[in-house]
Design a protein around this motif. Structure first.
Motif, mmCIF file in Angstrom:
data_model
loop_
_atom_site.group_PDB
_atom_site.id
_atom_site.type_symbol
_atom_site.label_atom_id
_atom_site.label_comp_id
_atom_site.label_asym_id
_atom_site.label_seq_id
_atom_site.Cartn_x
_atom_site.Cartn_y
_atom_site.Cartn_z
ATOM 1 N N ASP A 63 43.713 32.684 34.901
ATOM 2 C CA ASP A 63 44.968 32.143 35.185
ATOM 3 C C ASP A 63 46.037 33.069 35.059
ATOM 4 N N VAL A 64 46.742 33.403 36.363
ATOM 5 C CA VAL A 64 47.660 34.447 36.163
ATOM 6 C C VAL A 64 49.137 33.812 36.353
ATOM 7 N N SER A 65 49.348 32.651 36.196
ATOM 8 C CA SER A 65 50.631 31.887 36.400
ATOM 9 C C SER A 65 51.262 32.254 34.985
ATOM 10 N N PRO A 66 52.607 32.576 35.005
ATOM 11 C CA PRO A 66 53.423 32.779 33.654
ATOM 12 C C PRO A 66 53.466 31.737 32.611
ATOM 13 N N GLU A 67 53.061 30.331 33.044
ATOM 14 C CA GLU A 67 53.171 29.372 32.318
ATOM 15 C C GLU A 67 51.757 28.865 31.894
ATOM 16 N N GLN A 68 50.666 29.699 32.351
ATOM 17 C CA GLN A 68 49.371 29.481 31.700
ATOM 18 C C GLN A 68 48.895 28.039 32.195
ATOM 19 N N ASN A 69 49.097 27.609 33.495
ATOM 20 C CA ASN A 69 48.942 26.100 33.557
ATOM 21 C C ASN A 69 48.248 25.943 34.996
ATOM 22 N N ASP A 70 47.514 27.168 35.667
ATOM 23 C CA ASP A 70 47.005 27.075 36.852
ATOM 24 C C ASP A 70 45.694 27.994 36.894
ATOM 25 N N PRO A 71 44.773 27.340 35.916
ATOM 26 C CA PRO A 71 43.133 27.665 35.577
ATOM 27 C C PRO A 71 42.371 27.657 37.036
ATOM 28 N N HIS A 72 41.887 28.734 37.259
ATOM 29 C CA HIS A 72 40.802 28.737 38.457
ATOM 30 C C HIS A 72 39.301 28.926 37.731
ATOM 31 N N VAL A 73 38.463 28.319 38.232
ATOM 32 C CA VAL A 73 37.040 28.635 37.800
ATOM 33 C C VAL A 73 36.247 29.134 38.767
ATOM 34 N N PHE A 74 35.544 29.928 38.900
ATOM 35 C CA PHE A 74 34.775 30.680 39.841
ATOM 36 C C PHE A 74 33.362 30.748 39.344
ATOM 37 N N ILE A 75 32.289 30.218 40.061
ATOM 38 C CA ILE A 75 30.815 30.199 39.647
ATOM 39 C C ILE A 75 30.196 30.907 41.010
ATOM 40 N N ASN A 76 29.528 31.920 40.679
ATOM 41 C CA ASN A 76 28.741 32.737 41.723
ATOM 42 C C ASN A 76 29.899 33.515 42.522
ATOM 43 N N PRO A 77 31.055 33.916 41.983
ATOM 44 C CA PRO A 77 31.798 34.581 43.121
ATOM 45 C C PRO A 77 31.230 35.561 43.730
ATOM 46 N N VAL A 78 31.739 35.827 45.023
ATOM 47 C CA VAL A 78 31.723 37.086 45.913
ATOM 48 C C VAL A 78 32.863 37.320 46.735
ATOM 49 N N ILE A 79 33.316 38.702 46.789
ATOM 50 C CA ILE A 79 34.289 39.019 47.483
ATOM 51 C C ILE A 79 33.998 39.164 48.797
ATOM 52 N N GLU A 80 34.711 38.450 49.908
ATOM 53 C CA GLU A 80 34.290 38.513 51.265
ATOM 54 C C GLU A 80 35.203 39.581 51.918
ATOM 55 N N GLU A 81 36.444 39.887 51.549
ATOM 56 C CA GLU A 81 37.063 40.811 52.054
ATOM 57 C C GLU A 81 38.390 41.275 50.961
ATOM 58 N N SER A 82 38.434 42.616 51.275
ATOM 59 C CA SER A 82 39.666 43.121 50.538
ATOM 60 C C SER A 82 40.372 44.287 51.330
ATOM 61 N N THR A 83 41.764 44.350 51.164
ATOM 62 C CA THR A 83 42.337 45.293 51.838
ATOM 63 C C THR A 83 43.690 45.954 50.978
ATOM 64 N N GLY A 84 44.128 46.917 51.271
ATOM 65 C CA GLY A 84 45.284 47.520 50.803
ATOM 66 C C GLY A 84 45.016 48.042 49.578
ATOM 67 N N GLU A 85 45.790 48.421 48.616
ATOM 68 C CA GLU A 85 45.631 49.355 47.364
ATOM 69 C C GLU A 85 46.992 49.045 46.505
ATOM 70 N N GLN A 86 46.606 48.794 45.274
ATOM 71 C CA GLN A 86 47.558 48.492 44.252
ATOM 72 C C GLN A 86 47.202 49.702 42.992
ATOM 73 N N GLU A 87 48.122 50.025 42.194
ATOM 74 C CA GLU A 87 48.044 50.943 41.348
ATOM 75 C C GLU A 87 48.532 50.381 40.062
ATOM 76 N N GLY A 88 48.124 50.350 38.853
ATOM 77 C CA GLY A 88 48.735 49.763 37.517
ATOM 78 C C GLY A 88 47.755 49.895 36.340
ATOM 79 N N TYR A 89 48.599 49.667 35.377
ATOM 80 C CA TYR A 89 47.858 49.574 34.255
ATOM 81 C C TYR A 89 47.021 48.200 34.020
ATOM 82 N N GLU A 90 45.634 48.215 33.379
ATOM 83 C CA GLU A 90 44.933 47.020 33.436
ATOM 84 C C GLU A 90 44.325 47.277 31.998
#
Ligand code: NI
Length: 167
Positions: free
Chosen positions: A62-89
């Motif tokens: 849940d990346v929403s500022p209000e913490q009210n947008d939960p996402h549940v992933f079971i057996n997730p697979v990344i199908e496509e990824s593009t671009g690049e971002q850099e930052g602290y994690e």
């Protein structure tokens, strides 16, 4: 519902590959509810089941500022990824630390929901970063392996940010 104990770096379970979920039982649903509660309680934006000691391919985000947008992933697979971002994690399993990590700017993933119905989802920015970070947990990988310049203390990081604002 209950808070689960978050495993921290050094715990061998964080380096193990998680197993595919074959069916969603009542226990699985209880685990997912507990993971969400534990994530919100710790002010995190994501949590993977191995972080609470369960080697199953389940992630909540849940990346929403209000913490009210939960996402549940079971057996997730990344199908496509593009671009690049850099930052602290950071990671709830590496408390008090951050590292500079490159991630894709855009991610498209497929996964199953709590009723084992397949779905597809796209994300950019923090959501894309969170998907990469959490799905890595299912492979037994922590972001610390990707932090090219090592880890910094969050206290040090926030201090620098304050300095930067003052300058
Ligand atoms: Ni993490």
């Amino acid at each position: 519902m209950a808070l689960r104990t978050i495993r921290v770096i050094g715990d061998p379970i964080l380096e193990k590959k998680a197993k595919e979920v074959k069916e969603v039982t009542l226990r699985t649903k209880e685990l997912i509810r507990d993971m969400l509660e534990t994530m919100y309680d710790a002010n995190g934006v994501g949590l993977a089941a191995p972080q609470v000691g369960i080697l199953k391919r389940i992630v909540v985000i849940d990346v929403s500022p209000e913490q009210n947008d939960p996402h549940v992933f079971i057996n997730p697979v990344i199908e496509e990824s593009t671009g690049e971002q850099e930052g602290y994690e950071g990671c709830l399993s590496v408390p008090g630390k951050s590292g500079w990590v490159k991630r894709p700017q855009y991610v498209r993933a497929k996964a199953y929901d709590e009723d084992m119905k397949p779905f597809e989802i796209e994300g950019t920015d923090l959501f894309a970063r969170a998907m990469c970070h959490e799905f890595d947990h299912l492979e037994g990988k922590l972001y610390v392996g990707l932090a090219e310049d090592g880890l910094v203390d969050n206290e040090e990081l926030y201090k620098d940010e304050e300095d930067a604002k003052e300058n």
